[in-house]
Each structure stands twice: as structure tokens, then as C-alpha cells.
Design an enzyme around this catalytic site. Structure first.
Site, PDB file in Angstrom:
ATOM      1  N   CYS A  55      78.006-107.472  31.749  1.00 41.27           N
ATOM      2  CA  CYS A  55      78.997-107.585  30.566  1.00 41.27           C
ATOM      3  C   CYS A  55      78.971-105.982  30.074  1.00 41.27           C
ATOM      4  O   CYS A  55      78.827-105.285  30.732  1.00 41.27           O
ATOM      5  CB  CYS A  55      78.039-108.442  29.407  1.00 41.27           C
ATOM      6  SG  CYS A  55      76.621-107.787  28.874  1.00 41.27           S
ATOM      7  N   THR A  56      79.540-105.929  28.716  1.00 42.53           N
ATOM      8  CA  THR A  56      80.124-104.609  28.288  1.00 42.53           C
ATOM      9  C   THR A  56      78.805-103.735  28.475  1.00 42.53           C
ATOM     10  O   THR A  56      79.027-102.473  28.801  1.00 42.53           O
ATOM     11  CB  THR A  56      80.796-104.872  27.001  1.00 42.53           C
ATOM     12  OG1 THR A  56      81.621-105.808  27.171  1.00 42.53           O
ATOM     13  CG2 THR A  56      81.312-103.294  26.560  1.00 42.53           C
TER      14      THR A  56
END
Length: 250
Positions: free
Chosen positions: A181-182
Site C-alpha cells: 500500500c502507500t
């Protein structure tokens, strides 16, 4: 130049309301903007300001034994990417709505950016198993970029990930699956919960995409990484898609 940080730390917090008030006071005193989320499971920070102010804020936070291990991902911008400071008391620092998903006592196994880059170069993990990258972000974020060939899911909210992934799980059984994810926070919950749900071939990417950019660069990544501020998205050199010059009258 302003220093931008993204940081999170899972730890039991017995005084979330009091902590939120103190973090707000310190951020206001340091003229920081961004978002601070506080819950009984930990803290999640997105802040920007003068480098000395950010460094001082982090030093004060890490002086609390609960946050001694808090790690922050850094990038820079010419202008302030946040309109104001928001400090919120939340039920979760990242909403997943699954019991026992917060990594307070344990976390899912992780792979470093350097090791993942090696696996991607080879096309398999160290044991020769095929490799599948699992994007846990929503479809808007995915639209800005991601790892080449990653499995993406048609979700708008993180809470929908387990159901969206369910039809793929059988076909992934013979692979080493690395979730990303980020900045890593969503995978902390998703990877732990999915492993407990029987997906024991799932790992998480340490530090997420931003950590990968910091330590590896853009190898095997296509496009940019969406971020949650006015910069919109960062490239593998951590340069923003939108970075207007500061107002000279400010």
C-alpha cells in the site's frame, strides 16, 4: 523547502483523548499542518512544516516510550501541501472493521524493499515460488500507478478488500503473495488478518510504496504513488505531481 512526513505506530494507548490534545498543542506550537489520527491502537501522522520543527516534533513524540520505535518516511515540497491542521480521535487509525487485525502483539512477516526488488528481478522468491504482488489500495489510488503486473481489486474502500480478494485466493495458493500500500499501514492490518484467515503465503512490503521509493527507487514500478495531500502523487524520486511555488506575498 518544507519537510513532509508520513508515520504510523501501532501500540496500545490508554489515554487517546489526552494524547490527541497534547499532539495538537505541540503541532500548533510548531506551526505544522496535516492530519494526526489517534486511536486506542496507535497513531497515524501526515505532517508538513519546517524541517527543524518536524524533527523536534518527532523527537518529543519518540521521547514517550510507547513511540520510541516510530519510523517516518520523508519527502520535500516547496509549498505547504496541507490547508490546515486536523487532529482527530478515531476508533481505528486505519479503518478495516475486522476484529484482532491491529498488530499490537504481533505482525505479519514482511519483506524488505531490497529483497522484493531482487525477487522481481528473478521472477520468483528465494525458494523458487512464483511471485504475486497484491495492491491493497482503492481504484482511485491504483489509477496513478503501481507495481507492474500486480493484482489490483475493484474496491473503493479498504474495508472491502477481504471480500474482493476472496475469488482470487484459490489461484494464489501456490504463490508467494506480497501485499503493498502507500506507506505500509493498511498492509499491517490486511496481511495479519488474512494470514489468520488461512492465507499463510502472504507477506507485507516493509514501508509500503514510499519506503520502496526511498530505498530502491522505481524498479518494477510504473507511474506515481498517490498521496493524501495537495501534492496528489509522488514519483519514484519522491517528487510531486503538483508542487506550486510558495506565494511570495506570504
Amino acid at each position: 523547502m518544507l519537510l513532509n512526513i508520513a508515520a504510523y505506530h501501532f501500540v496500545r494507548i490508554d489515554d487517546p483523548d489526552d494524547l490527541a490534545a497534547r499532539l495538537r498543542e505541540r503541532a500548533e506550537a510548531a506551526d505544522l499542518r496535516g492530519t494526526v489520527l489517534v486511536a486506542e491502537e496507535g497513531v497515524n501522522l501526515f505532517l508538513a512544516g519546517a524541517e527543524a520543527a518536524i524533527d523536534g516534533y518527532l523527537a518529543t513524540l519518540r521521547a514517550d516510550p510507547r513511540f520510541a520505535g516510530l519510523a517516518a518516511k520523508a519527502s520535500y515540497s516547496r509549498s505547504q501541501p496541507f490547508a490546515r491542521l486536523k487532529v482527530k480521535r478515531k476508533g481505528e487509525i486505519v479503518t478495516f472493521r475486522r476484529e484482532d487485525s491491529a498488530p499490537l502483539q504481533r505482525r505479519a512477516p514482511a519483506v524488505t524493499p531490497e529483497r522484493l526488488a531482487q525477487w522481481l528481478d528473478r521472477g520468483h522468491d528465494d525458494a523458487g515460488r512464483r511471485l504475486v504482488l497484491l495492491d491493497t489500495r482503492n481504484r482511485e489510488e491504483v489509477g496513478y500507478g503501481g507495481f507492474a503486473g500486480a493484482l489490483t481489486l475493484p474496491i473503493d474502500n479498504f474495508v472491502d478488500l477481504p471480500e474482493a480478494l476472496a475469488p482470487h485466493r484459490e489461484s494464489l495458493a501456490d504463490a508467494t503473495v506480497v501485499s503493498f500500500c502507500t506507506g505500509g499501514i493498511r498492509c499491517e492490518k490486511a496481511a495479519l488478518w488474512l494470514r489468520d484467515d488461512g492465507m499463510d503465503n502472504l507477506l507485507q512490503l516493509e514501508g509500503g510504496i514510499l519506503g520502496y521509493f526511498e530505498r530502491v527507487g522505481g524498479a518494477h514500478y510504473e507511474g506515481r504513488c498517490f498521496v493524501f495531500d495537495e501534492r496528489v502523487a509522488l514519483d519514484p524520486q519522491l517528487q510531486p505531481l503538483v508542487d506550486p511555488a510558495p506565494d511570495p506575498a506570504a
